[in-house]
Scaffold this active site. Structure first.
Site, mmCIF file in Angstrom:
data_model
loop_
_atom_site.group_PDB
_atom_site.id
_atom_site.type_symbol
_atom_site.label_atom_id
_atom_site.label_comp_id
_atom_site.label_asym_id
_atom_site.label_seq_id
_atom_site.Cartn_x
_atom_site.Cartn_y
_atom_site.Cartn_z
ATOM 1 N N CYS A 69 0.872 -1.170 0.000
ATOM 2 C CA CYS A 69 0.000 0.000 0.000
ATOM 3 C C CYS A 69 0.907 1.217 0.000
ATOM 4 O O CYS A 69 1.665 1.417 0.948
ATOM 5 C CB CYS A 69 -0.901 -0.011 1.242
ATOM 6 S SG CYS A 69 -1.870 1.488 1.496
ATOM 7 N N CYS A 201 0.094 3.835 -6.829
ATOM 8 C CA CYS A 201 -0.944 3.175 -6.031
ATOM 9 C C CYS A 201 -1.117 1.784 -6.611
ATOM 10 O O CYS A 201 -1.146 1.618 -7.840
ATOM 11 C CB CYS A 201 -2.254 3.954 -6.090
ATOM 12 S SG CYS A 201 -3.653 3.110 -5.290
#
Length: 283
Positions: A69, A201
């Site tokens: 993440c 991302c």
């Protein structure tokens, strides 16, 4: 076992690459879907939630955890490595997806806080598309700037992309959003050329084709999963103490969520490429 942590589904794109690179290696995945998305949260919230998630993976028997993440890695990783792990969990470690991307752009190892001795200027402009929290953390321009001062980094927050991807939006809805973010980043350049675009991302590999279509011809699009898989292999070669023992649940994959298992599992296949049976992991 090796843990993979994300705030939601995006880390499954990284896990997919890790499994493809080493299909016999056991992994445990945890998505903090109950608290997702992390992007709009404060830095303290993100740090607290990331520590909780890593603690849960350590409790599952993982000696090494990959923060799949970017928001968690950008905000929490350095603080965890410097202040939390040595005290709370000596002998265990946490890695992050931001590191391999910075190394790929700068060609300088992460632990080196300056340019290599034989470094030669290579002026380039790199665009970073990421969540608001990753952009606000300044991690990409800070870490790239330390190692390659002549690389100009321009950032663009993409607040709508993760919610759209998480609810299963199609290209017809996603393409206009991507084009809008690309236009906004290019406007910051005021006509200067863009050399590479970082998809900062782990959800964004699912829309990499839309970024490639929206960006000017010749712009290199950099995605993280394959870089992370190669980086993990290199790390395990240098740190064999984290290599899973022979016969340790060879090839086993466990999927956990802090949210509701059934709806999480229903969407997860889009990220992982095949059905993923999730279990709810209680606090």
């Amino acid at each position: 076992m090796i843990g993979v942590f994300d705030s939601g589904h995006g880390g499954l794109t990284v896990l997919r690459a890790l499994v493809a690179a080493a299909p016999g290696r056991p992994f445990v995945y945890l998505g903090d879907h109950a608290a997702a998305p992390y992007g709009p949260r404060s830095e303290e919230d993100i740090y607290r939630l990331t520590v909780q998630g890593v603690e849960r993976l350590f409790a599952q028997g993982c000696g090494l955890v990959v923060l799949a993440c970017n928001t968690a890695a950008a905000v929490a990783l350095r603080r965890m490595q410097r202040t939390w792990l040595p005290v709370a969990h000596p002998g265990r470690n946490v890695l992050g997806v931001l590191v391999p991307m910075v190394e790929a752009i700068t060609r300088v190892p992460w632990m080196q806080d300056g340019p290599a001795a034989d470094w030669r200027p290579e002026p380039r402009t790199v665009g970073v598309f990421a969540t608001p929290a990753t952009v606000a953390s300044g991690s990409f321009p800070r870490e790239i700037g330390k190692r390659a001062p002549d690389v100009q980094v321009v950032q663009q927050a993409c607040p709508d992309l993760v919610p759209l991807i998480e609810r299963g939006a199609g290209d017809a809805e996603l393409a206009p959003a991507v084009r809008g973010y690309v236009r906004a980043l290019l406007a910051q350049l005021d006509g200067r050329p863009l050399d590479a675009a970082v998809l900062g991302c782990t959800h964004y590999p699912l829309v990499a084709h839309l970024f490639a279509e929206a960006l000017p011809p010749g712009v290199e699009v950099l995605c993280q999963p394959s870089l992370v898989a190669r980086s993990l292999d290199n790390y395990l070669e240098r740190h064999p103490e984290y290599v899973p023992a022979a016969g340790e649940a060879a090839g086993r994959l466990h999927f956990f969520t802090t949210g509701a298992a059934e709806p999480v599992g229903a969407l997860a296949g889009r990220f992982f490429g095949r059905p993923t049976p999730f279990e709810r992991l209680s606090p």
